[in-house]
Design an enzyme around this catalytic site. Structure first.
Site, PDB file in Angstrom:
ATOM      1  N   LYS A 113      -2.242 -19.957 -10.777  1.00  0.00           N
ATOM      2  CA  LYS A 113      -0.934 -19.801 -10.972  1.00  0.00           C
ATOM      3  C   LYS A 113      -0.181 -20.504  -9.844  1.00  0.00           C
ATOM      4  CE  LYS A 113      -0.166 -15.976 -13.682  1.00  0.00           C
ATOM      5  NZ  LYS A 113       0.680 -15.104 -14.349  1.00  0.00           N
ATOM      6  N   LYS A 196      -5.481 -20.772 -22.805  1.00  0.00           N
ATOM      7  CA  LYS A 196      -5.530 -19.369 -23.203  1.00  0.00           C
ATOM      8  C   LYS A 196      -3.985 -20.096 -24.097  1.00  0.00           C
ATOM      9  CE  LYS A 196      -3.480 -16.158 -20.307  1.00  0.00           C
ATOM     10  NZ  LYS A 196      -3.454 -14.721 -19.921  1.00  0.00           N
ATOM     11  N   LYS A 199       2.469 -17.167 -22.880  1.00  0.00           N
ATOM     12  CA  LYS A 199       4.322 -16.995 -22.678  1.00  0.00           C
ATOM     13  C   LYS A 199       4.425 -18.160 -22.001  1.00  0.00           C
ATOM     14  CE  LYS A 199       3.884 -11.884 -21.801  1.00  0.00           C
ATOM     15  NZ  LYS A 199       3.214 -12.099 -20.378  1.00  0.00           N
TER      16      LYS A 199
HETATM   17  N1  AQP Z   1      -3.995 -15.527 -25.366  1.00  0.00           N
HETATM   18  C1  AQP Z   1      -4.791 -14.187 -24.641  1.00  0.00           C
HETATM   19  N2  AQP Z   1      -5.826 -13.486 -24.976  1.00  0.00           N
HETATM   20  C2  AQP Z   1      -5.562 -12.553 -25.326  1.00  0.00           C
HETATM   21  N3  AQP Z   1      -5.240 -11.702 -24.499  1.00  0.00           N
HETATM   22  C3  AQP Z   1      -4.509 -12.019 -23.570  1.00  0.00           C
HETATM   23  N4  AQP Z   1      -3.434 -11.509 -22.733  1.00  0.00           N
HETATM   24  C4  AQP Z   1      -2.539 -12.170 -22.180  1.00  0.00           C
HETATM   25  N5  AQP Z   1      -3.015 -13.734 -23.229  1.00  0.00           N
HETATM   26  C5  AQP Z   1      -4.037 -13.139 -23.931  1.00  0.00           C
HETATM   27  C6  AQP Z   1      -3.756 -10.186 -21.725  1.00  0.00           C
HETATM   28  O1  AQP Z   1      -2.407  -9.035 -22.176  1.00  0.00           O
HETATM   29  C7  AQP Z   1      -2.332  -8.844 -21.210  1.00  0.00           C
HETATM   30  C8  AQP Z   1      -1.322  -9.008 -20.088  1.00  0.00           C
HETATM   31  O2  AQP Z   1      -0.551 -10.394 -19.920  1.00  0.00           O
HETATM   32  P1  AQP Z   1       0.395 -10.235 -18.829  1.00  0.00           P
HETATM   33  O3  AQP Z   1       1.487 -10.843 -19.323  1.00  0.00           O
HETATM   34  O4  AQP Z   1       0.068  -9.490 -17.610  1.00  0.00           O
HETATM   35  O5  AQP Z   1      -0.176 -11.444 -18.495  1.00  0.00           O
HETATM   36  P2  AQP Z   1      -0.858 -12.943 -18.835  1.00  0.00           P
HETATM   37  O6  AQP Z   1      -2.351 -12.682 -18.764  1.00  0.00           O
HETATM   38  O7  AQP Z   1      -0.937 -13.903 -17.553  1.00  0.00           O
HETATM   39  O8  AQP Z   1       0.248 -12.695 -19.704  1.00  0.00           O
HETATM   40  P3  AQP Z   1       0.222 -14.534 -20.183  1.00  0.00           P
HETATM   41  O9  AQP Z   1       1.195 -14.129 -22.001  1.00  0.00           O
HETATM   42  O10 AQP Z   1      -0.455 -15.326 -20.150  1.00  0.00           O
HETATM   43  O11 AQP Z   1       1.987 -14.637 -19.789  1.00  0.00           O
HETATM   44  P4  AQP Z   1       2.179 -15.435 -18.469  1.00  0.00           P
HETATM   45  O12 AQP Z   1       2.829 -16.552 -19.953  1.00  0.00           O
HETATM   46  O13 AQP Z   1       3.707 -15.287 -17.870  1.00  0.00           O
HETATM   47  O14 AQP Z   1       1.405 -16.045 -17.744  1.00  0.00           O
HETATM   48  C9  AQP Z   1      -3.742  -8.773 -20.326  1.00  0.00           C
HETATM   49  O15 AQP Z   1      -4.148  -7.551 -20.565  1.00  0.00           O
HETATM   50  C10 AQP Z   1      -3.986 -10.289 -20.712  1.00  0.00           C
HETATM   51  O16 AQP Z   1      -5.054  -9.979 -21.003  1.00  0.00           O
END
Ligand code: AQP
Length: 333
Positions: A113, A196, A199
């Site tokens: 990050k 991945k 969001k």
């Molecule tokens: N692409 C993914 N595939 C499977 N699992 C996923 N998770 C997130 N993206 C995927 C799971 O969702 C949970 C919460 O995620 P988070 O919001 O705490 O942070 P993150 O993993 O960083 O999710 P994002 O969507 O990618 O958010 P941003 O863009 O804000 O960083 C976790 O259990 C994660 O494994």
């Protein structure tokens, strides 16, 4: 008796990856006898990267709506907002005195990050795993469902609990175990099978949001990147075909079958045939969630009341744990 803690950051709209990788398993855990589940909306984690204030508030409510719409029952599980339980931040400071810099520096998510500009990254982003340790330890959670990318953070939480217990000659803090609920697929971007689904990715076409209607889902799958080959007969044939592998993975996860089962049905078929089938499957599962979310978001007072009640329940768990940690440490209060 299991006490389970997990959460998602309200950084934007939740997507299919959050659903298949996290929330769907949370529903299974909630339905296990003897399990007590706390599902947090991790707004304090969200602000480790800059957030627009209005969007953060909106996403916090929308995340609560998404949890409920996906099947988390607010009368059985505690759906609460992290910042509404001040004990998380208070315990974090106490634990920060026991977290080694060298270990934090090795956290791969911070490196990802912060990117090349680690010197300019905020202290909050660096200390994120210590807050995560506080999130877990403040409820004396026994089990934490974690994706691959969070395993390192959970290990750190276990180490911090062990350091506290050794230093203060106690066994008060519980070392949480990871929960294995069966395969939690890693869902990749619809536009780049090596990234991945996220969001915060700029293009909305990279992800299926849980708020997308049937037309939007169908359009995103129709436009998803693929290659020119037909689907292979076995999983080996998906190697070096990240986009094909991703769509097969999504199909398998939605249908709750293995990738090989999907290939048994679609081997030799072109994406022009596979994509409509995938689209129908995704619409059948995601569109009802979107509709329920929309319904919930039309009267936010109901969500706000649910959150207020759950925040109280979460505080009732967290405050005595924090007080006991303070007492053990000899903190003047
Ligand atoms: N692409 C993914 N595939 C499977 N699992 C996923 N998770 C997130 N993206 C995927 C799971 O969702 C949970 C919460 O995620 P988070 O919001 O705490 O942070 P993150 O993993 O960083 O999710 P994002 O969507 O990618 O958010 P941003 O863009 O804000 O960083 C976790 O259990 C994660 O494994």
């Amino acid at each position: 008796m299991k006490r389970i803690l997990s959460g998602i950051q309200p950084t934007n709209r939740l997507h299919l990856g959050n659903y298949l990788g996290a929330m769907r398993n949370w529903v299974k855990l909630q339905n296990e006898p003897g399990a007590e589940c706390l599902y947090m909306i991790a707004d304090l984690h969200a602000i480790t990267v800059p957030q627009d204030p209005e969007s953060l508030t909106r996403s916090t409510r929308e995340t609560a709506a998404a949890y409920i719409a996906a099947g988390i029952d607010p009368s059985r599980s505690i759906i609460f907002v992290q910042s509404a339980v001040p004990a998380h931040s208070q315990l974090m400071w106490l634990l920060a005195t026991m977290a080694q810099l060298g270990k934090l520096e090795r956290m791969t998510q911070f490196k990802d990050k912060a990117g090349k500009n680690a010197e300019r990254a905020g202290l909050g982003l660096f200390a994120y795993p210590v807050l995560m340790a506080a999130d877990i330890l403040v409820y004396q959670a026994t089990h934490v469902p974690v994706g691959e990318d969070q395993k390192q953070h959970l290990e750190l939480a276990r180490e911090i609990a062990a350091t506290f217990n050794t230093r203060y000659k106690t066994d008060f803090l519980i070392q949480p175990e990871p929960v294995i609920t069966g395969p939690a697929p890693r869902v990749m971007s619809l536009r780049d099978g090596t990234q991945k689904m996220s969001k915060s990715a700029e293009s909305d076409m990279t992800r299926i949001n849980l708020t997308d209607d049937a037309d939007a889902i169908a359009q995103k799958i129709r436009k998803a990147k693929t290659d020119a080959e037909p689907l292979p007969e076995s999983e080996k044939g998906l190697e070096n075909r990240p986009e094909a592998k991703n769509l097969v993975t999504i199909y398998a996860a939605l249908a709750d079958i293995s990738r090989q089962d999907v290939l048994n049905d679609f081997a030799g078929k072109q994406f022009s045939e596979f994509k409509p089938a995938l689209s129908d499957l995704a619409v059948s599962q995601i569109a009802p969630i979107a509709a329920r979310m929309q319904e919930l978001m039309t009267d936010v007072s109901e969500i706000d009341a649910l959150l207020a009640n759950a925040n109280d329940r979460a505080n009732n768990y967290a405050i005595p744990v924090l007080s006991e940690v303070e007492r053990i440490m000899g903190i003047w209060k």
